[in-house]
Design a protein around this motif. Structure first.
Motif, PDB file in Angstrom:
ATOM      1  N   ALA A 367      40.630  35.892  34.765  1.00 43.23           N
ATOM      2  CA  ALA A 367      39.780  36.118  35.931  1.00 43.23           C
ATOM      3  C   ALA A 367      40.166  35.202  37.085  1.00 43.23           C
ATOM      4  O   ALA A 367      40.217  35.632  38.246  1.00 43.23           O
ATOM      5  N   LEU A 368      40.465  33.931  36.793  1.00 41.68           N
ATOM      6  CA  LEU A 368      40.862  33.002  37.844  1.00 41.68           C
ATOM      7  C   LEU A 368      42.168  33.432  38.495  1.00 41.68           C
ATOM      8  O   LEU A 368      42.319  33.355  39.726  1.00 41.68           O
ATOM      9  N   GLN A 369      43.124  33.882  37.695  1.00 41.82           N
ATOM     10  CA  GLN A 369      44.390  34.354  38.253  1.00 41.82           C
ATOM     11  C   GLN A 369      44.155  35.527  39.203  1.00 41.82           C
ATOM     12  O   GLN A 369      44.658  35.547  40.340  1.00 41.82           O
ATOM     13  N   ALA A 370      43.405  36.506  38.734  1.00 44.65           N
ATOM     14  CA  ALA A 370      43.164  37.693  39.556  1.00 44.65           C
ATOM     15  C   ALA A 370      42.352  37.355  40.798  1.00 44.65           C
ATOM     16  O   ALA A 370      42.604  37.896  41.887  1.00 44.65           O
ATOM     17  N   GLN A 371      41.385  36.462  40.681  1.00 43.94           N
ATOM     18  CA  GLN A 371      40.568  36.086  41.835  1.00 43.94           C
ATOM     19  C   GLN A 371      41.381  35.320  42.871  1.00 43.94           C
ATOM     20  O   GLN A 371      41.169  35.491  44.075  1.00 43.94           O
ATOM     21  N   GLN A 372      42.301  34.486  42.424  1.00 44.61           N
ATOM     22  CA  GLN A 372      43.150  33.769  43.373  1.00 44.61           C
ATOM     23  C   GLN A 372      44.053  34.732  44.131  1.00 44.61           C
ATOM     24  O   GLN A 372      44.246  34.603  45.344  1.00 44.61           O
ATOM     25  N   VAL A 373      44.611  35.692  43.420  1.00 42.52           N
ATOM     26  CA  VAL A 373      45.445  36.694  44.091  1.00 42.52           C
ATOM     27  C   VAL A 373      44.616  37.479  45.093  1.00 42.52           C
ATOM     28  O   VAL A 373      45.053  37.742  46.229  1.00 42.52           O
TER      29      VAL A 373
END
Length: 441
Positions: A367-373
């Motif tokens: 989730a953090l990866q996708a939210q940062q993108v």
């Protein structure tokens, strides 16, 4: 490129001093074969992509309706099976256990009205998760390196991705080099003399017509995707048309900026191609790599070791786990020793409890990866358009995270209803099927 066309009619100059620029530039664009060919090619490719997306969305919704019908048929068949053996027995407990592992616990990810704009994401996301008396965290693991399905390519590009790939190229072909060619052909001075208000209004009119043409083609080519989707609404179509307008305006503006730079026409075209490559490919790839570095997933080796330890620990202590479960539920007669399937159910519960911190770590990292993108997607107009399409479709990161939470809550209710009936060896009666938990979208 052809020359700018400026009327010298005195009456027109007096009555319509600014409208004449729009008339002239509209006529010029109309007489450019390369513009017609580029727009026609864009229309055909996007139309084909939209048709595929619309049909895929229709298929998904039809399968969703078929699942509801199949659920009713399976529930009826299970009811007949339970009615055939009404007396509580070990066989009833086994039948209840098999019911708890059946497709009656299958769920389907909820989607929104704009499904056709993000249906390709369902090819890689876990969109049909089954609540079960078995563990979801051990079975059906993908081989190979761990990956984030929220950031994984979906194979063939979806409709928004095709727009993001192709429309900027057409916009830059139509807009980049407009003034450079006039300068190189020696017509720029004449153009300034003919225009009372300078080059600005003429360039604005030229870009305005190109923006309108691109937007009309994009809307006309992508609208069939929503028309073929029975769940689409007019509100989604308007939102998508607005997003396309903003996307077209950005690339037309970039092309206009390139056309006024003090460089040659060939250099302007090369700069346009480099800009397209950077914003469409390099920036999204860089954002993904940065997100993976800032929120790395746990290693596969450590995950496998934790999983194996949880399995072995549960297998070695299944009788102790069963006794502990009966102690926590004194209203259910204890079985000594616990035999299958009661002994297996408590093992699954213990494994899932042990693996829950690891599962949460994976989910949080993904989730953090996708939210940062997503947070930095404005650096790439194409990526921003694709993510906006997924939000309209209900296949974006936030929607999938909500779905996983709904499945977890459903599985807790599923097990709370069925596990006591397995552990008591009484099984479930036919009339109790009406109270079987259902997935709430």
């Amino acid at each position: 490129m052809t020359t700018f066309v400026i009327s010298t009619t005195a009456t027109h100059r007096m009555l319509f001093p600014r409208l004449i620029h729009w008339q002239a530039e509209g006529l010029r664009l109309y007489r450019q074969p390369i513009a017609w060919w580029a727009l026609a090619a864009l229309l055909l490719v996007l139309l084909a992509s939209a048709t595929v997306a619309g049909l895929d969305a229709r298929t998904w919704r039809q399968a969703e309706a078929e699942d509801r019908t199949a659920y009713a048929d399976k529930l009826h068949a299970q009811q007949l099976r339970l009615q055939a053996s009404p007396a509580p027995s070990a066989a009833s407990a086994t039948a209840t256990y098999q019911l708890g592992r059946s497709d009656l616990g299958l769920t389907r990810m909820p989607v929104e009205a704009g499904l056709a704009l993000g249906v390709q994401r369902l090819q890689v996301l876990p969109s049909r998760i089954k609540a079960s008396l078995d563990t979801r965290h051990v079975d059906s693991r993908d081989p190979g390196p761990l990956r984030n399905p929220l950031l994984t390519d979906t194979g063939l590009p979806g409709l928004p991705a095709m727009v993001a790939l192709l429309l900027p190229l057409v916009a830059l072909v139509l807009c980049a080099g407009l003034l450079q060619e006039e300068r190189e052909q020696g017509r720029l001075g004449l153009l300034r003399v003919q225009s009372r208000y300078g080059i600005g209004p003429i360039l604005l009119a030229a870009l305005g017509w190109r923006l309108l043409a691109l937007w009309m083609v994009a809307v006309a080519a992508t609208l069939p995707a929503l028309l073929l989707d029975p769940g689409a609404t007019a509100a989604v179509a308007l939102q998508w048309a607005g997003a396309l307008g903003a996307f077209c305006a950005l690339w037309v503006a970039l092309g206009g900026i390139l056309s006024v730079l003090p460089v040659s026409g060939a250099t302007s075209i090369l700069a346009a191609l480099g800009l397209w490559l950077a914003l469409t490919f390099a920036v999204p790839a860089g954002l993904v790599l940065l997100a993976q570095k800032n929120a790395p997933l746990p290693s596969r080796l450590s995950a496998v070791v934790t999983l194996r330890d949880a399995q072995h620990q549960a297998e070695d202590n299944e009788q102790a786990l069963a006794e502990a479960w009966y102690d926590e539920h004194p209203h259910i007669p204890a079985q000594h020793p616990a035999v299958w399937p009661a002994s297996f159910v408590v093992r699954v519960l213990d494994q899932d409890e042990t693996l829950q911190p690891l599962v949460e770590k994976f989910r949080q990292s993904r989730a953090l990866q996708a939210q940062q993108v997503s947070a930095w997607s404005w650096l790439s107009p194409g990526l921003a358009l694709v993510l906006y399409g997924e939000r309209l479709a209900g296949t974006d990161v936030d929607s999938h995270m909500r779905y996983q939470q709904q499945v977890d809550a459903f599985e807790q209710r599923w097990r709370a209803f069925l596990v006591p009936r397995v552990m008591s060896k009484q099984g479930m009666r036919a009339e109790e099927l009406r109270r079987l938990p259902r997935f709430e979208e």
